[in-house]
Design a protein around this motif. Structure first.
Motif, PDB file in Angstrom:
ATOM      1  N   LYS A   1      32.227  51.303  33.229  1.00 40.00           N
ATOM      2  CA  LYS A   1      33.550  51.469  33.837  1.00 40.00           C
ATOM      3  C   LYS A   1      33.486  52.371  35.058  1.00 40.00           C
ATOM      4  CE  LYS A   1      36.156  50.644  29.609  1.00 40.00           C
ATOM      5  NZ  LYS A   1      37.073  51.203  28.618  1.00 40.00           N
ATOM      6  N   SER A   2      32.631  53.391  34.982  1.00 38.33           N
ATOM      7  CA  SER A   2      32.491  54.306  36.123  1.00 38.33           C
ATOM      8  C   SER A   2      31.936  53.591  37.326  1.00 38.33           C
ATOM      9  CB  SER A   2      31.578  55.478  35.719  1.00 38.33           C
ATOM     10  OG  SER A   2      31.443  56.371  36.784  1.00 38.33           O
ATOM     11  N   VAL A   3      30.963  52.702  37.099  1.00 41.21           N
ATOM     12  CA  VAL A   3      30.384  51.928  38.211  1.00 41.21           C
ATOM     13  C   VAL A   3      31.448  51.022  38.819  1.00 41.21           C
ATOM     14  CG1 VAL A   3      28.751  50.108  38.808  1.00 41.21           C
ATOM     15  CG2 VAL A   3      28.016  51.999  37.355  1.00 41.21           C
ATOM     16  N   LEU A   4      32.239  50.361  37.936  1.00 44.98           N
ATOM     17  CA  LEU A   4      33.282  49.471  38.445  1.00 44.98           C
ATOM     18  C   LEU A   4      34.300  50.236  39.284  1.00 44.98           C
ATOM     19  CD1 LEU A   4      33.948  47.221  35.312  1.00 44.98           C
ATOM     20  CD2 LEU A   4      32.957  46.500  37.487  1.00 44.98           C
TER      21      LEU A   4
ATOM     22  N   PRO B   1      39.281  51.392  45.271  1.00 44.36           N
ATOM     23  CA  PRO B   1      39.975  52.531  45.865  1.00 44.36           C
ATOM     24  C   PRO B   1      40.382  53.525  44.767  1.00 44.36           C
ATOM     25  CG  PRO B   1      40.854  50.458  46.682  1.00 44.36           C
ATOM     26  CD  PRO B   1      39.932  50.098  45.579  1.00 44.36           C
ATOM     27  N   LYS B   2      40.501  54.783  45.166  1.00 45.21           N
ATOM     28  CA  LYS B   2      40.815  55.840  44.203  1.00 45.21           C
ATOM     29  C   LYS B   2      42.115  55.557  43.447  1.00 45.21           C
ATOM     30  CE  LYS B   2      41.783  60.808  43.943  1.00 45.21           C
ATOM     31  NZ  LYS B   2      41.937  62.056  44.725  1.00 45.21           N
ATOM     32  N   SER B   3      43.113  55.048  44.182  1.00 44.55           N
ATOM     33  CA  SER B   3      44.406  54.800  43.534  1.00 44.55           C
ATOM     34  C   SER B   3      44.293  53.741  42.446  1.00 44.55           C
ATOM     35  CB  SER B   3      45.440  54.359  44.577  1.00 44.55           C
ATOM     36  OG  SER B   3      45.011  53.175  45.231  1.00 44.55           O
ATOM     37  N   MET B   4      43.457  52.699  42.721  1.00 43.31           N
ATOM     38  CA  MET B   4      43.278  51.645  41.733  1.00 43.31           C
ATOM     39  C   MET B   4      42.461  52.148  40.535  1.00 43.31           C
ATOM     40  SD  MET B   4      42.690  48.195  43.991  1.00 43.31           S
ATOM     41  CE  MET B   4      42.634  47.202  42.509  1.00 43.31           C
TER      42      MET B   4
ATOM     43  N   MET C   1      43.551  52.260  36.653  1.00 44.88           N
ATOM     44  CA  MET C   1      42.762  51.731  35.539  1.00 44.88           C
ATOM     45  C   MET C   1      42.675  52.760  34.393  1.00 44.88           C
ATOM     46  SD  MET C   1      39.540  49.761  37.304  1.00 44.88           S
ATOM     47  CE  MET C   1      38.710  49.604  35.712  1.00 44.88           C
ATOM     48  N   VAL C   2      42.442  54.001  34.781  1.00 44.14           N
ATOM     49  CA  VAL C   2      42.339  55.069  33.768  1.00 44.14           C
ATOM     50  C   VAL C   2      43.665  55.208  33.015  1.00 44.14           C
ATOM     51  CG1 VAL C   2      42.108  57.564  33.441  1.00 44.14           C
ATOM     52  CG2 VAL C   2      40.531  56.346  34.953  1.00 44.14           C
ATOM     53  N   LEU C   3      44.780  55.203  33.762  1.00 41.62           N
ATOM     54  CA  LEU C   3      46.093  55.354  33.135  1.00 41.62           C
ATOM     55  C   LEU C   3      46.339  54.229  32.125  1.00 41.62           C
ATOM     56  CD1 LEU C   3      48.884  56.664  32.870  1.00 41.62           C
ATOM     57  CD2 LEU C   3      49.618  55.283  34.840  1.00 41.62           C
TER      58      LEU C   3
END
Length: 600
Positions: free
Chosen positions: A474-477, A482-485, A489-491
């Motif tokens: 997931k970190s690689v993806l 972009p940071k906002s996206m 994803m995390v949220l």
């Protein structure tokens, strides 16, 4: 006054000796109880039993009275074994086991035997604990008795608190200033009405309230107690916790503010002026109960000898039918209790469903708020922090739910047990009345009672970090987005996790509560199977003795009837002797009451 006390004590001891002589054949059932009455009278010991609902601060109060934290205490219901403190030159702790053995342990080991944590469900088989301690408060023969609190959620030891009521000389009934007197407390008070002539009503935890609030809650409780038929001269407001701190730190001002000194003065006056009288009256009451038991057995044995073969056969057959009906009633009660268990488990399910519906949106809202407040946090760090938020909020939410739900379940279980105990007592009373009519004898009061204690172990299941390999993917993806996206994803991942974490914890709470409900009611049901056994065994022994005498022939029967009549006469004389001593002890009070009635 001292000479009169010694005189009356000598008279009672003489009666006890006569009863022992007259009840040699019943030594197994009567001898041990007579020995206890004699020993208490000779030692001039006095049982002040501390009673109350769980978490009222009984153990802390005892520690404050003796001036040292000898007994383990906690914010959760803790005491599970009756613990008796008496005076001794050195600290000594004896543990008496149910198998009759005795262990001497260090005071540091006490919690391993008398608390639910150290001795869950009394797996060690402890009957009671005796502690000797050099406290001025105990030096005058006072025995302080700490009992498990009533009304906590889970069953532990059969008749733990209620069975000790037969041994109390005076009671200190502890209420809490932060809640009005409860139904559970009223049930206990109803039980002790006939067990003691003296009750000290104490209102603990006054440090939580201001003076006006203390006055209001004390007045309310006084009104409730008087409606129940108690004469309440005073309710003693105290803070046992502050008193113990004050004694530990030698802080006289804090001790005075705690209210304990006023209670100690009242107990001191009581010991000086009333203790001897109550010790004597208690011994008389216990001896009278034992005489009544033996007289009823004599009556049944006499009826067995006097009856014709046909009458005796009819009486025995009727008695066996009564026993069969009693057994059937016990089986019916056990079946009904299972239905109550199912109802309570369904209640847990309904409460959890409502809780889950509210808790998931609440935690999701907390996550979104956290997300908005931390706009600059990188996705990986954000994920870690949001996991912590989920964990913290689950602990907060479920702690509140467990506290609220356990209170509801505790009250439901207590109400169920009160109802079934009342039903059981009605059954045994009907059985006793039928037996009295059948054998034309009078029998003493028989009551079934059982007490609850707590089992509070619990932990939360919160999903921690996902496996490193998953997170690496997931970190690689996220690194290509972009940071906002990535943050979005995390949220979304964390919002989905709320459902699973809340659901898994609901499952754990469901299993925990329903298991404990079923164990509690199952254990209570097992105790019900034995109620009335002592009474039936008493009757059966008398019938058996009569039948054995009949086999010896008519002349032997006539001789035995003469012996029973003589024994009955002598026991009645002992009752009369006790009545004379009782009147002599209480003559002043009787005259005082007559004067009061004449003036009304």
């Amino acid at each position: 006054m001292l000479e009169e006390f010694i005189k009356h004590k000598t008279e009672i001891l003489a009666v006890i000796e006569n009863i022992e002589t007259l009840t040699k054949e019943d030594i197994k059932t009567v001898g041990e109880r007579l020995r206890m009455v004699r020993e208490q009278l000779l030692s001039n010991s006095f049982n002040l039993v501390i009673l109350g609902q769980f978490k009222r601060g009984k153990t802390t109060l005892i520690n404050s009275l003796i001036g040292k934290e000898i007994l383990p205490s906690s914010v959760v219901p803790l005491t599970s074994i009756v613990t008796i403190l008496k005076y001794g030159e050195k600290i000594r702790c004896n543990i008496f086991m149910e198998d009759g053995s005795e262990k001497n342990v260090r005071i540091e080991e006490l919690a391993d035997f008398i608390t639910e944590k150290g001795n869950p469900k009394n797996m060690r088989g402890v009957r009671c604990a005796h502690i000797e301690y050099s406290s001025p408060f105990l030096e005058k023969g006072m025995l302080l008795v700490d009992t498990p609190g009533v009304g906590s959620t889970f069953l532990h030891n059969t008749e733990t608190t209620y069975e000790y009521l037969d041994h109390l000389d005076a009671a200190l009934f502890l209420m809490s200033a932060d809640v009005p007197i409860s139904q559970v407390e009223k049930e206990l008070l109803d039980t002790i009405k006939g067990s003691t002539q003296k009750i000290f009503f104490v209102l603990n935890k006054i440090d939580y309230l201001n003076p006006k609030e203390i006055e209001e809650i004390a007045a309310f409780n006084k009104h409730v107690l008087e409606e129940m038929g108690f004469t309440v001269n005073e309710i003693w407001p105290i803070s046992a916790r502050e008193a113990l701190k004050a004694k530990t730190n030698n802080n006289d001002i804090q001790l005075s503010q705690s209210g304990l000194l006023n209670l100690e003065d009242a107990l001191g006056r009581f010991l000086s002026l009333e203790k001897g009288k109550i010790v004597l009256n208690t011994a008389i009451s216990k001896a009278n109960r034992l005489i009544s038991q033996v007289l009823s057995q004599i009556g049944i044995e006499k009826k067995t000898l006097e009856s014709s073969e046909e009458e005796l056969e009819n009486r025995i057959n009727t008695f066996h039918k009564l026993v069969a009906n009693l057994n059937q009633d016990r089986e019916d009660t056990a079946y009904l209790l299972k239905g109550e268990s199912d109802k309570l488990c369904l209640k847990v399910e309904e409460m959890l469903k409502l809780f889950e519906e509210k808790e998931i949106p609440r935690i999701r809202k907390c996550l979104r708020n956290f997300f908005e407040r931390n706009q600059d946090t990188k996705p990986t760090a954000l994920r870690d922090e949001m996991q912590k938020v989920i964990k913290e909020e689950i602990i907060v939410g479920f702690d509140v739910f467990r506290k609220d739900s356990e209170g509801i379940i505790s009250n439901s279980i207590q109400e169920t047990f009160n109802r079934f105990t009342k039903r059981s007592n009605n059954i045994i009373t009907e059985f006793k009345t039928a037996a009295e009519i059948l054998f034309e004898v009078s029998m003493g009061q028989v009551e079934f009672s059982i007490e609850l204690t707590n089992d509070n172990s619990f932990y939360y299941m919160v999903q921690e970090y996902t496996a490193p390999t998953d997170e690496e993917v997931k970190s690689v993806l996220r690194s290509f987005l972009p940071k906002s996206m990535s943050r979005k994803m995390v949220l979304n991942e964390m919002l989905e996790r709320v459902d699973s974490d809340v659901g898994r914890n609901c499952g754990r709470v469901r299993y925990d509560l329903t298991s404990r409900i079923r164990k509690t009611i199952d254990y209570y049901s097992k105790q019900l199977k034995g109620f009335g056994n002592d009474l039936t065994a008493q009757i059966e022994r008398a019938i058996q003795k009569g039948q054995e005498r009949r086999k010896a022939g008519g002349e032997s029967v006539m001789k035995e009837l003469g012996l029973l009549a003589e024994r009955n006469r002598k026991l009645e004389e002992q009752k009369e002797s006790l009545a004379i001593v009782w009147n002599a002890i209480n003559l002043t009070d009787a005259k005082s009451n007559q004067v009061k009635m004449a003036m009304m």
